[in-house]
Design a protein around this motif. Structure first.
Motif, short mmCIF file in Angstrom:
data_model
loop_
_atom_site.label_atom_id
_atom_site.label_comp_id
_atom_site.label_asym_id
_atom_site.label_seq_id
_atom_site.Cartn_x
_atom_site.Cartn_y
_atom_site.Cartn_z
N MET A 34 146.28 -33.38 57.09
CA MET A 34 146.34 -32.13 58.10
C MET A 34 146.66 -32.19 59.34
O MET A 34 147.35 -31.45 59.92
N ILE A 56 148.89 -24.99 50.40
CA ILE A 56 150.25 -26.02 50.78
C ILE A 56 151.51 -25.51 50.01
O ILE A 56 151.58 -25.38 48.90
N ILE A 61 151.91 -24.64 55.76
CA ILE A 61 150.62 -24.68 55.25
C ILE A 61 149.88 -23.68 55.95
O ILE A 61 149.99 -23.25 57.12
#
Length: 81
Positions: A34, A56, A61
């Protein structure tokens, strides 16, 4: 087909790769992933929002205020849930 993920956002069902619970960020590998995604500009809609799940997709995202279980039901990936 579209999936409403909250905060006036919808995503195409075919673009969804993974739906994660917010507790998945505890993992070192996930948090590292991330961090890289955020640095490269793939993360959308993170500021000031209650994050319950992470979606995702193919090219983005998203953070969502809707639980991962509810998103799974909305997506109809599993019909007997």
């Amino acid at each position: 087909m579209f999936i409403h993920i909250g905060s006036d956002e919808v995503v195409l069902k075919k673009d969804v790769i993974m739906i994660l619970d917010k507790y998945a960020l505890v993992s070192k590998d996930t948090s590292d992933f991330m961090q890289v995604a955020k640095e490269e500009g793939f993360v959308q809609g993170e500021d000031g929002m209650d994050k319950k799940s992470i979606i995702i997709c193919d090219k983005k995202i998203f953070f969502s205020p809707i639980s991962s279980v509810t998103l799974l039901k909305r997506s109809n990936f599993l019909k007997n849930l």
